[in-house]
Design an enzyme around this catalytic site. Structure first.
Site, mmCIF file in Angstrom:
data_model
loop_
_atom_site.group_PDB
_atom_site.id
_atom_site.type_symbol
_atom_site.label_atom_id
_atom_site.label_comp_id
_atom_site.label_asym_id
_atom_site.label_seq_id
_atom_site.Cartn_x
_atom_site.Cartn_y
_atom_site.Cartn_z
ATOM 1 N N LYS A 29 36.417 13.621 -6.233
ATOM 2 C CA LYS A 29 35.621 13.906 -5.081
ATOM 3 C C LYS A 29 34.632 12.909 -4.717
ATOM 4 C CE LYS A 29 36.586 18.849 -4.653
ATOM 5 N NZ LYS A 29 35.935 20.300 -4.875
ATOM 6 N N LYS A 85 31.375 17.323 -22.846
ATOM 7 C CA LYS A 85 30.607 17.210 -24.052
ATOM 8 C C LYS A 85 31.636 17.339 -25.261
ATOM 9 C CE LYS A 85 25.830 18.517 -25.025
ATOM 10 N NZ LYS A 85 25.344 17.156 -24.660
ATOM 11 N N ARG A 118 28.502 11.496 -13.839
ATOM 12 C CA ARG A 118 27.196 10.476 -13.688
ATOM 13 C C ARG A 118 27.486 9.822 -12.521
ATOM 14 N NH1 ARG A 118 25.954 8.105 -19.246
ATOM 15 N NH2 ARG A 118 25.255 10.031 -19.590
ATOM 16 N N HIS A 131 18.635 14.921 -12.335
ATOM 17 C CA HIS A 131 19.433 15.748 -12.945
ATOM 18 C C HIS A 131 19.966 16.911 -12.076
ATOM 19 C CE1 HIS A 131 19.384 14.477 -17.308
ATOM 20 N NE2 HIS A 131 19.301 13.450 -16.636
ATOM 21 N N GLU A 169 26.370 19.433 -15.127
ATOM 22 C CA GLU A 169 25.176 18.639 -14.740
ATOM 23 C C GLU A 169 25.603 17.148 -14.326
ATOM 24 O OE1 GLU A 169 21.922 17.402 -17.890
ATOM 25 O OE2 GLU A 169 23.183 16.168 -18.084
HETATM 26 P P1 0O2 Z 1 24.774 13.880 -24.242
HETATM 27 O O1 0O2 Z 1 25.304 13.182 -25.303
HETATM 28 O O2 0O2 Z 1 24.569 12.977 -23.131
HETATM 29 O O3 0O2 Z 1 25.467 15.085 -23.929
HETATM 30 P P2 0O2 Z 1 17.076 21.709 -21.675
HETATM 31 O O4 0O2 Z 1 18.407 22.380 -21.582
HETATM 32 O O5 0O2 Z 1 16.415 21.457 -20.410
HETATM 33 O O6 0O2 Z 1 16.038 22.230 -22.639
HETATM 34 P P3 0O2 Z 1 18.322 19.331 -22.290
HETATM 35 O O7 0O2 Z 1 19.512 19.938 -22.082
HETATM 36 O O8 0O2 Z 1 18.127 18.225 -23.199
HETATM 37 O O9 0O2 Z 1 17.277 20.202 -22.318
HETATM 38 O O10 0O2 Z 1 18.173 18.786 -20.800
HETATM 39 P P4 0O2 Z 1 17.913 17.318 -20.271
HETATM 40 O O11 0O2 Z 1 16.496 16.775 -20.811
HETATM 41 O O12 0O2 Z 1 17.897 17.387 -18.800
HETATM 42 O O13 0O2 Z 1 19.012 16.293 -20.997
HETATM 43 C C1 0O2 Z 1 20.257 16.441 -20.712
HETATM 44 C C2 0O2 Z 1 20.969 15.329 -20.726
HETATM 45 O O14 0O2 Z 1 20.051 14.165 -20.038
HETATM 46 C C3 0O2 Z 1 20.887 14.729 -22.126
HETATM 47 O O15 0O2 Z 1 22.254 15.291 -22.759
HETATM 48 C C4 0O2 Z 1 21.196 13.081 -22.262
HETATM 49 O O16 0O2 Z 1 22.540 12.902 -21.634
HETATM 50 C C5 0O2 Z 1 20.341 12.913 -20.785
HETATM 51 N N1 0O2 Z 1 18.865 12.628 -21.481
HETATM 52 C C6 0O2 Z 1 17.728 13.210 -21.397
HETATM 53 N N2 0O2 Z 1 16.871 12.854 -22.116
HETATM 54 C C7 0O2 Z 1 17.186 11.759 -22.584
HETATM 55 C C8 0O2 Z 1 16.820 10.633 -23.315
HETATM 56 O O17 0O2 Z 1 15.615 10.627 -23.881
HETATM 57 N N3 0O2 Z 1 17.403 9.413 -23.568
HETATM 58 C C9 0O2 Z 1 18.507 9.253 -23.066
HETATM 59 N N4 0O2 Z 1 19.587 8.140 -23.315
HETATM 60 N N5 0O2 Z 1 19.278 10.445 -22.513
HETATM 61 C C10 0O2 Z 1 18.477 11.550 -22.285
HETATM 62 P P5 0O2 Z 1 22.463 15.303 -24.303
HETATM 63 O O18 0O2 Z 1 23.017 16.547 -24.810
HETATM 64 O O19 0O2 Z 1 21.150 14.892 -24.964
HETATM 65 O O20 0O2 Z 1 23.424 14.084 -24.751
#
Ligand code: 0O2
Length: 271
Positions: free
Chosen positions: A23, A48, A78, A121, A140
């Site tokens: 989409k 994931k 993304r 996000h 997400e």
């Molecule tokens: P992956 O491997 O990408 O799946 P919350 O539920 O709000 O308490 P959450 O779920 O960590 O916390 O939400 P947040 O902060 O919105 O982060 C979701 C995703 O955003 C992460 O998934 C990362 O993909 C990205 N992200 C968030 N913070 C960072 C960061 O500091 N650095 C990078 N490179 N990516 C970030 P995952 O599960 O961490 O990883």
């Protein structure tokens, strides 16, 4: 949950990612076909990995049975933009859709995370249809610029390497790099109009050239070979001059020639 059931649990998420990638790519394609600038430059998606899901559950102190409510990013999309300004446009496009219902927005652009991470996000509800019927799941959607994506990809792999124990000097360097990315995005935004003009004129030129080549190809079937060769050579001379005005005028002349041949063939048919 039994290990073999993971596949079953994740199946609707795979479907959602596949559908949404199609989409959003279609949105990009529509802009391109309308010969307009697309605020979406690249689309990707992933489900994931089980190990990351388990990691997140552990971090949140949640049970396996709470998997679908506690892990909001099992399905991840993304959307990469060229400029920071495009992010707002993409968010508006998403908000306008009826198949995506927004649950929550996290603006890490206005306020970056402590790590330096910047991205916008959207946690949204999306319904997939399987043989068991409709299922609403959470997705997400991360929206960020090319530069932000570059930084977060590198930082993410370093996080993986150091497993939560990132050395301080590396963290500092990453923070400095995040500031540089921010400056780069600001700098690119300041020349956005010029860059977009250049991209538009490249697109326009490519369209005119493809029209001209189509016209020449069609003339091969109706005009004599010598005339078509002459036109072809003339086109190449104009092409080398790199002058849009000349290309446009040449294209108009070809339209007239093609029209004359069409009229002649219709007359011939009538006679
Ligand atoms: P992956 O491997 O990408 O799946 P919350 O539920 O709000 O308490 P959450 O779920 O960590 O916390 O939400 P947040 O902060 O919105 O982060 C979701 C995703 O955003 C992460 O998934 C990362 O993909 C990205 N992200 C968030 N913070 C960072 C960061 O500091 N650095 C990078 N490179 N990516 C970030 P995952 O599960 O961490 O990883």
């Amino acid at each position: 949950m039994e290990v073999q059931l993971w596949r079953e649990v994740l199946e609707p998420y795979h479907l959602a990612v596949d559908e949404l990638v199609v989409k959003f790519n279609h949105v990009k394609q529509q802009y391109q076909e309308a010969k307009m600038y697309s605020p979406i430059e690249m689309v990707s998606g992933r489900v994931k990995r089980v190990s990351s899901i388990l990691e997140k559950l552990k971090k949140k102190g949640a049970e396996l049975s709470q998997l679908e409510e506690k892990v909001e990013d099992i399905a991840g999309i993304r959307l990469i933009c060229q400029f920071v300004e495009d992010i707002e446009t993409v968010v508006a496009i998403i908000k306008n859709r009826q198949d995506i219902v927004i649950k929550q927005e996290k603006d890490y652009i206005t306020k970056a995370k402590d790590s330096g991470y910047r991205s916008y996000h959207i946690i949204a509800y999306y319904t997939v249809h399987t043989i068991q019927g409709p299922k609403q799941i959470e997705v997400e959607i991360q929206i960020r610029t090319l530069a932000m994506n570059f930084w977060s990809t590198i930082e993410h792999s370093l996080q993986y390497k150091y497993k939560g124990h990132m050395p301080e000097d590396i963290r500092d360097r990453l923070l400095r790099a995040a500031q540089a990315v921010d400056s780069l995005d600001t700098e690119m935004s300041s020349v956005r109009d010029e860059i977009m003009d250049a991209q538009n004129s490249n697109r326009q030129k490519a369209n005119i050239i493809s029209d001209i080549l189509n016209n020449i190809e069609n003339l091969y079937y109706v005009a004599n070979e010598r005339e078509v060769n002459k036109i072809q050579n003339e086109f190449f001379k104009i092409y080398l001059k790199d002058d849009m005005g000349m290309l446009k005028r040449f294209n108009k002349q070809l339209d007239i020639i093609a029209e004359t041949y069409r009229a002649q063939s219709v007359q011939g048919y009538r006679n």
